[in-house]
Design an enzyme around this catalytic site. Structure first.
Site, PDB file in Angstrom:
ATOM      1  N   LYS A 165       0.864  -1.060  -0.008  1.00 42.99           N
ATOM      2  CA  LYS A 165       0.078   0.104   0.096  1.00 42.99           C
ATOM      3  C   LYS A 165       0.799   1.317  -0.004  1.00 42.99           C
ATOM      4  O   LYS A 165       1.825   1.391   0.736  1.00 42.99           O
ATOM      5  CB  LYS A 165      -0.944  -0.014   1.168  1.00 42.99           C
ATOM      6  CG  LYS A 165      -1.923   1.116   1.253  1.00 42.99           C
ATOM      7  CD  LYS A 165      -2.484   1.252   2.331  1.00 42.99           C
ATOM      8  CE  LYS A 165      -2.158   1.724   3.789  1.00 42.99           C
ATOM      9  NZ  LYS A 165      -1.739   3.226   3.689  1.00 42.99           N
TER      10      LYS A 165
ATOM     11  N   ASP B 159      -3.588   4.623  -1.600  1.00 43.69           N
ATOM     12  CA  ASP B 159      -4.095   4.819  -0.488  1.00 43.69           C
ATOM     13  C   ASP B 159      -4.125   6.347  -0.495  1.00 43.69           C
ATOM     14  O   ASP B 159      -3.526   6.847   0.462  1.00 43.69           O
ATOM     15  CB  ASP B 159      -3.746   4.179   0.808  1.00 43.69           C
ATOM     16  CG  ASP B 159      -4.490   4.634   1.868  1.00 43.69           C
ATOM     17  OD1 ASP B 159      -5.661   5.175   1.806  1.00 43.69           O
ATOM     18  OD2 ASP B 159      -4.203   4.428   3.093  1.00 43.69           O
ATOM     19  N   LEU B 160      -4.618   7.185  -1.346  1.00 44.77           N
ATOM     20  CA  LEU B 160      -4.718   8.504  -1.252  1.00 44.77           C
ATOM     21  C   LEU B 160      -5.943   9.234  -0.772  1.00 44.77           C
ATOM     22  O   LEU B 160      -6.018  10.321  -0.731  1.00 44.77           O
ATOM     23  CB  LEU B 160      -4.303   9.120  -2.593  1.00 44.77           C
ATOM     24  CG  LEU B 160      -3.023   8.567  -3.308  1.00 44.77           C
ATOM     25  CD1 LEU B 160      -2.677   9.270  -4.592  1.00 44.77           C
ATOM     26  CD2 LEU B 160      -1.937   8.874  -2.314  1.00 44.77           C
ATOM     27  N   LYS B 161      -7.001   8.468  -0.672  1.00 47.61           N
ATOM     28  CA  LYS B 161      -8.382   8.736  -0.068  1.00 47.61           C
ATOM     29  C   LYS B 161      -8.872  10.260  -0.563  1.00 47.61           C
ATOM     30  O   LYS B 161      -9.022  11.159   0.150  1.00 47.61           O
ATOM     31  CB  LYS B 161      -8.209   8.914   1.572  1.00 47.61           C
ATOM     32  CG  LYS B 161      -7.486   7.632   2.186  1.00 47.61           C
ATOM     33  CD  LYS B 161      -7.574   8.142   3.735  1.00 47.61           C
ATOM     34  CE  LYS B 161      -7.058   6.839   4.598  1.00 47.61           C
ATOM     35  NZ  LYS B 161      -5.899   6.544   4.327  1.00 47.61           N
TER      36      LYS B 161
ATOM     37  N   ASP C 220     -12.846  15.514  -2.721  1.00 51.00           N
ATOM     38  CA  ASP C 220     -12.825  16.750  -3.475  1.00 51.00           C
ATOM     39  C   ASP C 220     -14.297  16.728  -4.033  1.00 51.00           C
ATOM     40  O   ASP C 220     -15.231  15.879  -4.085  1.00 51.00           O
ATOM     41  CB  ASP C 220     -11.744  16.845  -4.237  1.00 51.00           C
ATOM     42  CG  ASP C 220     -11.371  18.517  -4.541  1.00 51.00           C
ATOM     43  OD1 ASP C 220     -12.193  19.235  -4.617  1.00 51.00           O
ATOM     44  OD2 ASP C 220     -10.126  18.707  -4.573  1.00 51.00           O
TER      45      ASP C 220
ATOM     46  N   THR D 278      -9.967   4.425  11.082  1.00 54.62           N
ATOM     47  CA  THR D 278      -9.809   3.476  12.266  1.00 54.62           C
ATOM     48  C   THR D 278      -9.196   4.336  13.531  1.00 54.62           C
ATOM     49  O   THR D 278      -9.138   3.573  14.635  1.00 54.62           O
ATOM     50  CB  THR D 278      -9.123   2.262  11.986  1.00 54.62           C
ATOM     51  OG1 THR D 278      -8.070   2.660  11.176  1.00 54.62           O
ATOM     52  CG2 THR D 278     -10.139   1.154  11.319  1.00 54.62           C
TER      53      THR D 278
ATOM     54  N   ARG E 178       2.768  -0.529  10.707  1.00 53.29           N
ATOM     55  CA  ARG E 178       3.762  -0.864  11.699  1.00 53.29           C
ATOM     56  C   ARG E 178       3.861  -2.097  12.396  1.00 53.29           C
ATOM     57  O   ARG E 178       5.373  -2.559  12.565  1.00 53.29           O
ATOM     58  CB  ARG E 178       3.763   0.357  12.697  1.00 53.29           C
ATOM     59  CG  ARG E 178       3.999   1.749  12.311  1.00 53.29           C
ATOM     60  CD  ARG E 178       3.178   2.931  12.991  1.00 53.29           C
ATOM     61  NE  ARG E 178       1.895   2.716  12.976  1.00 53.29           N
ATOM     62  CZ  ARG E 178       0.869   3.591  13.295  1.00 53.29           C
ATOM     63  NH1 ARG E 178       1.291   4.745  14.151  1.00 53.29           N
ATOM     64  NH2 ARG E 178      -0.385   3.947  13.231  1.00 53.29           N
TER      65      ARG E 178
END
Ligand code: C5P
Length: 249
Positions: free
Chosen positions: A43, A70-72, A75, A134, A225
């Site tokens: 990712k 994963d740039l979410k 706009d 989350t 992580r």
């Protein structure tokens, strides 16, 4: 070009995306090298994308890796639809938008990607919607004026995403059961906030172990992580894959 069947899961590794949340291309390459033999996906989020750019994304995809961009996006509908087409052109396997951007934004993005795929030699990526991050808990949601419980809000956004033609959602595995009941059965659930039992939770609030997330109905797990933050990444990844395999027997 049409994608392979959306739910063609064959192994625990197929289910995993390692979050390359690092500040350089060379660190990202290091993680990819250490984990590539397992067949997991990777990712690329805001940090690495801002540092290494779209060229790194297409390089990783061209090398045969499944890439989750994963740039979410969030706009106005036109801007997100155009950015979505660019994401598809990079060859990513999956990318995401914020469901909070609304039904029109999601629908237009799906339509424009479908049109581009018809016109160009582009494989259609899965397009998924972020529900509630989350890292949010009820108090934080209240702070931004959302007074319904998190679970209810996640289901509302998932239902809207499904009705807008999205392929799935990003949501905590804690909400997976409720989502499954509310939307069609091939709707994908991608869950971050994954922590093996012995790991620290960092800034995540709604965490789940890998096996529990799969048992709750998550299709894909995003893990950062717990893998990238340890010295021996391959051993940690192997442990997680075994945990998933053992639990699904
Ligand atoms: O390190 P950790 O496992 O917490 O990383 C989780 C990854 O998933 C991060 O890259 C984060 O941006 C991403 N993510 C998330 N919650 C969402 C969507 C994406 O934590 N709702």
């Amino acid at each position: 070009m049409t994608p392979s069947p959306i739910k063609s899961i064959i192994s625990a590794a197929d289910r995993i995306f390692i979050a390359l949340d690092v500040d350089s291309e060379s660190d990202a390459h290091g993680i990819v090298e250490e984990c590539r033999s397992f067949g997991v996906g990777f990712k690329i989020g805001l940090q690495l994308f801002t540092n290494a750019g779209p060229r790194f994304v297409s390089q990783l995809a061209d090398a045969g890796h499944r890439v989750f961009l994963d740039l979410k996006f969030h706009d106005i509908p036109n801007t997100v639809a155009k950015a979505s087409v660019e994401a598809a052109r990079l060859g990513v396997w999956m990318f995401n938008l914020h469901a909070l951007g609304g039904g029109e934004m999601m629908k237009r993005s799906v339509d424009e990607v479908n049109e581009a795929v018809e016109r160009e030699t582009v494989v259609r990526p899965r397009i998924i919607a972020v529900t509630i991050l989350t890292s949010f808990d009820g108090v934080m949601l209240n702070e931004i004026g959302v007074t319904v419980p998190i679970g209810e809000q996640v289901i509302k956004l998932s239902t809207l995403a499904a009705a807008s033609g999205m392929d799935g959602v990003v949501a905590s595995a804690r909400e997976a059961r409720g989502i499954r009941q509310a939307v069609r059965s091939d709707f994908l659930i991608v869950s971050p906030g994954i922590r093996p039992a012995n790991a620290t939770i960092d800034d995540q609030k709604r965490v789940t172990t890998p096996a529990d997330a799969i048992a709750a109905g998550a299709d894909y797990l995003v893990i950062g992580r717990p893998i990238t933050g340890v010295a021996d990444k391959a051993t940690e990844l192997e442990k997680i894959l075994k945990e998933i395999d053992n639990s699904s027997r």
